[in-house]
Write an enzyme that holds these catalytic residues in place. Structure first.
Site, short mmCIF file in Angstrom:
data_model
loop_
_atom_site.label_atom_id
_atom_site.label_comp_id
_atom_site.label_asym_id
_atom_site.label_seq_id
_atom_site.Cartn_x
_atom_site.Cartn_y
_atom_site.Cartn_z
N CYS A 72 7.23 0.73 -3.51
CA CYS A 72 7.84 1.63 -2.53
C CYS A 72 9.33 1.75 -2.82
CB CYS A 72 7.65 1.09 -1.12
SG CYS A 72 5.93 1.04 -0.58
N GLU A 74 11.81 1.65 -0.78
CA GLU A 74 12.57 0.64 -0.05
C GLU A 74 12.59 -0.70 -0.80
OE1 GLU A 74 10.37 3.10 3.18
OE2 GLU A 74 10.09 2.54 1.06
N CYS A 110 6.58 1.85 5.53
CA CYS A 110 5.25 1.27 5.71
C CYS A 110 5.36 -0.17 6.21
CB CYS A 110 4.47 1.34 4.40
SG CYS A 110 5.02 0.15 3.13
#
Length: 161
Positions: A72, A74, A110
């Site tokens: 991801c 992030e 998420c």
């Protein structure tokens, strides 16, 4: 039985209400999307991180055909910040998403990324402000990932008595 309600505070800001630093963080997240590798989903995510020095570090999602091992944006940005600027604390993060047909709004991190961000809040002993666009003209801001991950699992449960 006792019923309890968990609520939290968040802010909705018009893009023109962002201060100069927030605007830079926003623009950096939008620019980071160009580094995304998303040949399967076309769901390209950019993340920018504001460090205590004022520096901004970015990351973008990286897909592979086996989705569970994708990275991801992030996580990429957090790992970059941690490895390249380990002495600096993370002050804020901005996440932006572009799909196959244009911008995608109201996409929060998420669950895995929420857990990662929580770990960095604990590591640096400070909240990390988190931003993402909820529409073309509006940004949502939370002051801590704890608002998005109530009853979170944390490392203090792993320590022996």
């Amino acid at each position: 039985m006792i019923k309890q309600i968990h609520s939290f505070e968040y802010f909705l800001l018009a893009i023109n209400e962002l201060n100069e630093t927030e605007k830079q963080l926003y623009e950096a997240a939008l620019s980071a999307i160009a580094q995304a590798y998303a040949p399967y989903s076309n769901f390209r995510v950019g993340c920018s991180i504001l460090l205590s020095s004022g520096n901004i570090v970015c990351g973008a999602n990286q897909e592979v055909a086996s989705y569970p091992v994708c990275l991801c944006a992030e996580g990429v940005a957090l790992s970059t910040a941690s490895s390249k600027h380990s002495e600096e604390t993370i002050v804020a993060m901005f996440v932006a998403v572009k799909g196959k047909d244009g911008w995608v709004y109201d996409v929060a991190p998420c669950g895995v990324c929420r857990q990662r961000i929580l770990e960095y809040e604990k590591r640096y002993r400070q909240n990390i402000a988190l931003y993402w666009p909820v529409s073309e003209k509006t940004i949502l801001k939370v002051s801590s990932i704890k608002h998005l991950l109530p009853f979170a699992f944390s490392g203090d449960k792993l320590e022996s008595p």
